[in-house]
Design an enzyme around this catalytic site. Structure first.
Site, short mmCIF file in Angstrom:
data_model
loop_
_atom_site.label_atom_id
_atom_site.label_comp_id
_atom_site.label_asym_id
_atom_site.label_seq_id
_atom_site.Cartn_x
_atom_site.Cartn_y
_atom_site.Cartn_z
CD GLU A 11 -17.52 36.93 8.24
OE1 GLU A 11 -16.69 36.30 7.54
OE2 GLU A 11 -17.24 38.01 8.81
CD GLU A 28 -35.95 38.13 6.37
OE1 GLU A 28 -36.33 37.37 7.28
OE2 GLU A 28 -35.64 37.72 5.22
CE1 TYR A 29 -37.26 37.46 13.48
CE2 TYR A 29 -36.02 37.04 11.47
CZ TYR A 29 -36.95 36.64 12.42
OH TYR A 29 -37.57 35.41 12.29
CG MET A 43 -39.98 36.80 2.53
SD MET A 43 -38.55 37.16 3.58
CE MET A 43 -39.17 38.53 4.55
CB THR A 44 -46.55 33.69 1.59
OG1 THR A 44 -46.05 33.72 0.23
CG2 THR A 44 -47.32 34.95 1.86
CE1 TYR A 45 -39.74 32.51 2.66
CE2 TYR A 45 -40.94 32.42 0.59
CZ TYR A 45 -39.91 32.93 1.35
OH TYR A 45 -39.06 33.86 0.82
CD1 TRP A 88 -36.20 29.93 1.26
CD2 TRP A 88 -35.10 31.66 0.33
NE1 TRP A 88 -35.01 30.07 1.93
CE2 TRP A 88 -34.32 31.11 1.38
CE3 TRP A 88 -34.61 32.74 -0.40
CZ2 TRP A 88 -33.06 31.62 1.72
CZ3 TRP A 88 -33.37 33.24 -0.07
CH2 TRP A 88 -32.61 32.70 0.99
#
Length: 426
Positions: free
Chosen positions: A172, A215-216, A278-280, A403
Site C-alpha cells: 500500500e 514482481e521482484y 514487460m518489454t519496456y 502499459w
C-alpha cells in the site's frame, strides 16, 4: 497508411496536397490540437482509405500501381470487375486500395487504472481484446485491497472487451514487495485464502479472467511461484476463467537479478493462457536516459521468449509514455513522465527538432529549459509503434499489451488498425 515525417516549412495543408488527403482528415485522424504548429521530425499518420482513380489515356495498371505505391495484384483484388489486366480504358474508374496490407488478426490487452478518464476509455475499447484493470493488491494474509472497478468492467463488456482482474504484490502506497510475495508463496493456507478471494471477486464483479503480476519475487521462491500458478490454474480453469501472467523481460533462462530469477518462462508458458512480456523500462524514471523500449533490446527478449513460451500465448508489452531527463544525469535524480502527444507539444514549445535513433527505433530530442539546463526526451511516435507492431508478425506472436492506456495516443491506434484486425472474445 503512410507515416509522414514533418520537414522544415511543411504544413498540414502542403502535406495533404502531397498525398491527396484533405487537411481536415489529417487533423481529425491525428487529433492535432494545434495544426498550425508542426514540429520538424514529428510524425503524422496519413490514412488514405480506398480512392477512386479515373484512367487517363496511355495509363496501364502497372503505371497506376506504381504512381500510388501499391501492387497490380492489390488493385486487381480491389476491382474484381477487371477480368483482363491488359484491357483498361480511358475514363474507366477503378478503386485504389490503401498501400498498407493487414498482417492478420491479433489480441490486444490494455492496462488501465480505475481513475482513467472514461472518454479515453471509451475511445480505446474499440481496439482492445482485454482490459486489465490495475490492481487488486494482495495482503500477506491472502486478503485483497479492493478497487473501484465496476464502471470499467461495465464499459468493457458493453464494448465487447473482456475485463481481466489484476492481482499484484504491491504494498500500500509503495512498490512491489518481495516480502508480501514471500508471505503468499510460502504458506499454503494463505494461498487458499487468496485463491478463494480471487474467485469470489471474479464472480461478483463479472470478470472474464485473472492477470497475475507478481514482481521482484525472491529467487528462492521461484518454484513456490510455479506451484502457486499451478494451483490457480487448477482452480480457475474448470470455472471457465482465463489466466494471464506478466513476466520480466528476460534474455536467458538463467538471467540473474531479483526482477528476473523467479519468473520461469517455460512453466508460465505451459500453464497460462497468455503471458505478457514487460518489454519496456530500459529507460525508466530513476535510471539514466535511455529509450523506454529500444527495438534491439526487445528483439533480444523475444529471441529467448519464443524458445520457452508458445508464440501465440505471448503478448508483447508496448509502453504508452516517454521520459524527460535533466542532463547531465545524476544518479538519484528522477525523470519526468510525459505522454507521447505531450512530448511533441513540449518540442513545439521549446522549438526542438525531433530526431530518430535507427538502432533503438525511437524518437528523441534535446532542449534547454529556462534555467539553461539541458534535457533529453525519449518517447514513442508512429514510426516506433509501427516497428514494434511489425515484430508481432515477424515472430508470429499472439498480440500486444499496452502499459497503460490512460494517456490517449491517437497515432498508435491508427497504426494498429492499419496493420491488424483485433480479435474479440466476447
Amino acid at each position: 497508411m503512410i507515416i509522414h515525417v514533418v520537414r522544415s516549412g511543411e504544413s498540414v495543408y502542403s502535406i495533404g496536397r502531397l498525398y491527396g488527403v484533405s487537411p481536415s482528415k489529417i487533423i481529425a485522424d491525428n487529433e492535432l490540437e494545434n495544426p498550425d504548429r508542426l514540429v520538424v521530425g514529428q510524425t503524422l499518420v496519413i490514412m488514405e482509405g480506398t480512392r477512386a482513380h479515373r484512367v487517363a489515356p496511355g495509363q496501364s495498371l502497372y503505371i497506376i500501381a506504381r504512381d500510388y505505391g501499391v501492387s497490380v495484384e492489390d488493385i486487381l483484388a480491389a476491382n474484381p470487375q477487371i477480368t483482363d489486366p491488359s484491357r483498361i480504358f480511358p475514363g474507366q474508374v477503378i478503386a485504389i486500395p490503401p498501400r498498407t496490407r493487414k498482417l492478420g488478426t491479433i489480441e490486444v490487452n490494455g492496462y488501465a487504472f480505475p481513475n482513467i478518464d472514461m472518454e479515453v476509455l471509451r475511445k480505446t475499447l474499440l481496439y482492445l481484446t482485454y482490459l486489465s484493470i490495475f490492481s487488486y493488491e494482495v495482503r500477506p494474509n491472502g486478503s485483497l485491497r479492493t478497487i473501484d472497478d465496476v464502471p470499467l468492467i461495465r464499459a468493457a463488456r458493453a464494448a465487447g472487451v473482456a475485463p481481466l482482474m489484476v492481482i499484484t504484490n504491491l504494498q500500500e502506497g509503495g512498490g512491489f514487495s518481495s516480502d508480501i510475495a514471500q508471505a503468499i508463496l510460502r504458506n499454503n493456507r494463505v494461498q487458499e485464502t487468496l485463491i478463494n478471494n480471487v474467485i469470489e471477486t471474479l464472480r461478483a464483479k463479472n470478470y472474464y479472467g485473472l492477470d497475475i503480476d507478481f514482481e521482484y519475487i525472491y529467487p528462492a521462491d521461484r518454484e513456490n511461484y510455479n506451484n502457486f500458478l499451478r494451483k490457480v490454474v487448477n482452480r480457475l480453469k474448470p470455472l471457465g476463467y482465463t489466466i494471464t501472467t506478466a513476466l520480466a523481460p528476460k534474455i536467458a533462462a538463467d538471467q540473474p537479478g531479483l526482477l528476473y530469477e523467479a519468473h520461469d518462462y517455460p512453466v508460465h508458458g505451459a500453464l497460462a493462457d497468455h503471458v505478457i512480456l514487460m518489454t519496456y523500462e530500459w529507460g525508466y524514471t530513476a535510471g539514466p536516459p535511455l529509450p523506454v523500449a529500444p527495438l534491439n533490446e526487445v528483439r533480444r527478449v523475444l529471441n529467448y521468449a519464443v524458445t520457452a513460451i508458445p508464440r501465440q500465448k505471448i503478448l508483447m508489452g508496448i509502453p504508452n509514455y516517454g521520459y524527460d531527463w535533466t542532463l547531465p544525469y545524476t544518479p538519484g535524480t528522477r525523470a519526468r513522465t510525459l505522454s507521447n502527444t505531450g512530448a511533441v507539444d513540449q518540442a513545439a514549445r521549446v522549438r526542438a527538432a525531433i530526431r530518430y535513433d535507427p538502432v533503438s527505433q525511437a524518437p528523441f530530442y534535446n532542449y534547454y529549459d529556462e534555467n539553461r539546463r539541458q534535457h533529453v526526451v525519449w518517447f514513442e511516435d508512429a514510426r516506433s509503434i509501427e516497428a514494434k507492431l511489425r515484430l508481432v508478425n515477424e515472430y508470429n506472436l499472439g498480440g500486444v499489451s499496452y502499459w497503460t492506456i490512460g494517456r490517449y495516443f491517437p497515432q498508435n491506434w491508427l497504426v494498429l488498425q492499419s496493420l491488424y484486425n483485433i480479435r474479440k472474445v466476447l
